[in-house]
Write a protein that holds these residues in place. Structure first.
Motif, short mmCIF file in Angstrom:
data_model
loop_
_atom_site.label_atom_id
_atom_site.label_comp_id
_atom_site.label_asym_id
_atom_site.label_seq_id
_atom_site.Cartn_x
_atom_site.Cartn_y
_atom_site.Cartn_z
N SER A 159 0.82 -1.19 0.00
CA SER A 159 0.00 0.00 0.00
C SER A 159 0.87 1.27 0.00
O SER A 159 2.05 1.19 0.31
N PRO A 160 0.31 2.42 -0.32
CA PRO A 160 -1.10 2.57 -0.65
C PRO A 160 -1.40 1.94 -2.01
O PRO A 160 -0.64 2.12 -2.96
N VAL A 161 -2.53 1.20 -2.07
CA VAL A 161 -2.96 0.65 -3.35
C VAL A 161 -3.62 1.78 -4.13
O VAL A 161 -4.42 2.53 -3.58
N LYS A 162 -3.22 1.92 -5.37
CA LYS A 162 -3.86 2.93 -6.22
C LYS A 162 -4.69 2.23 -7.27
O LYS A 162 -4.33 1.14 -7.72
N HIS A 186 -13.30 2.47 1.17
CA HIS A 186 -12.39 1.35 1.39
C HIS A 186 -10.94 1.78 1.61
O HIS A 186 -10.05 0.94 1.77
N GLY A 187 -10.70 3.10 1.59
CA GLY A 187 -9.38 3.61 1.95
C GLY A 187 -8.30 3.42 0.89
O GLY A 187 -7.11 3.35 1.21
N HIS A 188 -8.69 3.37 -0.39
CA HIS A 188 -7.69 3.27 -1.45
C HIS A 188 -7.72 4.53 -2.30
O HIS A 188 -8.73 5.21 -2.38
N ILE A 189 -6.58 4.83 -2.93
CA ILE A 189 -6.49 6.07 -3.70
C ILE A 189 -6.95 5.82 -5.14
O ILE A 189 -6.31 5.06 -5.87
N LEU A 190 -8.05 6.45 -5.50
CA LEU A 190 -8.55 6.32 -6.87
C LEU A 190 -7.96 7.45 -7.71
O LEU A 190 -7.95 8.61 -7.29
#
Ligand code: SAM
Length: 335
Positions: A159-162, A186-190
């Motif tokens: 992470s961070p998963v993008k 969900h706390g991921h960077i789009l």
């Protein structure tokens, strides 16, 4: 020696395409009409071997590169990718070893990729509903499995998963808000990507681009955001944070807000050509040098000389007359 180009841009990132093959046929990238059953992908002997890629990567690191990203095509189409990752992870000076994937391979691979030394994963996903996503990947691949990749990558600590979402007008604009909400929760960077005129097979038209402004306005209307500082010079995405503190998004605005001025990226195609811009018309053949017995110092000098002459700023010069130039395909040059 750490070369800078004619616009004083250093060489910091190397994107390595390990294959020109992909199991998806995204309509904006590898449309079936062009990449059909008869399409001739590169034969194995033309691809750089893992040892050759490792050697090139070490040379680039000696010239200032500290970030490596594996891409393609679909990088997981290349057999035993973990072996390459192990080699690259052992290079002193590599601070960031990442991969961009469509998240379609069995999620168990995440553990072997991580064990080999992969640090971060970016997953591409263009919609949250199957009809839209399947129409875009054009191989009927469902959303759920890609979401599983995202969650499993995060759970494994990659992470961070993008998450990358290409936005195309009239195709998946309706997915902007659902995607923003889902990945915020969900706390991921789009990261939204403006549809780009890479290659010459996707029939790109400016009218099909949903601009960064339109994307940020539509999100802001529902989920208020404000611009955030870049994490580092040359960051590709413009960052925005949610005002309620719940996370951030990025927008990659290559078309409407070009970021060539800070571009420190080089690209290595699967057959060993060095491209100094995603939109470059030609690459320099490093494979010939590797296979003709050139020393590391000679190849480093070749790369440095190419970088020092670099003038690329395609996105700043994009116009009606540039869109039909015979640019290499994204699947070949590496996304
Ligand atoms: N197969 C991997 C994947 O799907 O992420 C890596 C390669 S793919 C070419 C890398 C990224 O480029 C993906 O996020 C994809 O959506 C994006 N891409 C491909 N064609 C594009 C285009 N014409 N405009 C903008 N982004 C594009």
């Amino acid at each position: 020696m750490k070369p800078t180009d004619t616009l004083n841009r250093p060489l910091r990132d190397l994107r390595i395409s390990v294959t020109d093959r992909c199991n998806f046929r995204c309509t904006y990238c590898m449309p079936k009409g062009v990449f059909g059953r008869d399409y001739q992908f590169m034969p194995q002997d033309q691809l750089l071997s893992f040892e050759e890629i490792d050697r090139v990567a070490r040379i680039f690191v000696s010239l200032g590169v500290n970030k490596l990203r594996l891409t393609g095509g679909e990088p997981l189409m290349r057999r035993e990718l973990e072996t390459l990752i192990e080699l690259l992870a052992a290079i002193p000076g590599v601070d960031d070893l990442a991969m961009t994937t469509n998240g379609s391979f069995p999620v168990e691979r995440i553990h072997s990729l991580q064990a080999a030394g992969l640090q971060r994963i970016t997953v591409s996903l263009d919609a949250l509903d199957d009809p839209t996503f399947m129409a875009m990947n054009d191989v009927d691949f469902p959303v759920k499995q890609v979401l599983d990749w995202v969650e499993a990558s995060a759970a494994a600590g990659l992470s961070p998963v993008k998450v990358n979402m290409v936005v195309k007008r009239g195709v998946n604009e309706h997915s902007i808000l659902p995607m923003a909400r889902y990945f915020c929760e969900h706390g991921h960077i789009l990261r939204f990507i403006e549809y780009m005129d890479v290659g010459s097979s996707n029939g790109w038209r400016l009218d099909d681009v949903v601009s960064a402004r339109q994307i940020s306005d539509s999100i802001h209307a529902e989920l208020p955001i404000e611009p955030a500082q870049p994490n580092y010079r040359g960051e590709v995405a413009n960052r925005y944070r949610y005002l309620d503190g719940s996370g951030e998004i990025g927008i990659i605005a290559s078309v409407t807000q070009p970021f060539c001025g800070d571009c420190s990226r080089a690209r290595l195609s699967a057959d060993g050509k060095l491209y100094t811009c995603l939109f470059a018309l030609a690459g320099a053949d490093l494979r010939a040098a590797l296979r003709d017995g050139a020393s590391d110092a000679e190849i480093a000098a070749q790369v440095a000389a190419i970088w020092q002459k670099r003038t690329d700023r395609y996105s700043e010069l994009r116009s009606a007359s540039t869109q039909d130039l015979p640019k290499p395909e994204m699947s070949y040059i590496g996304g």
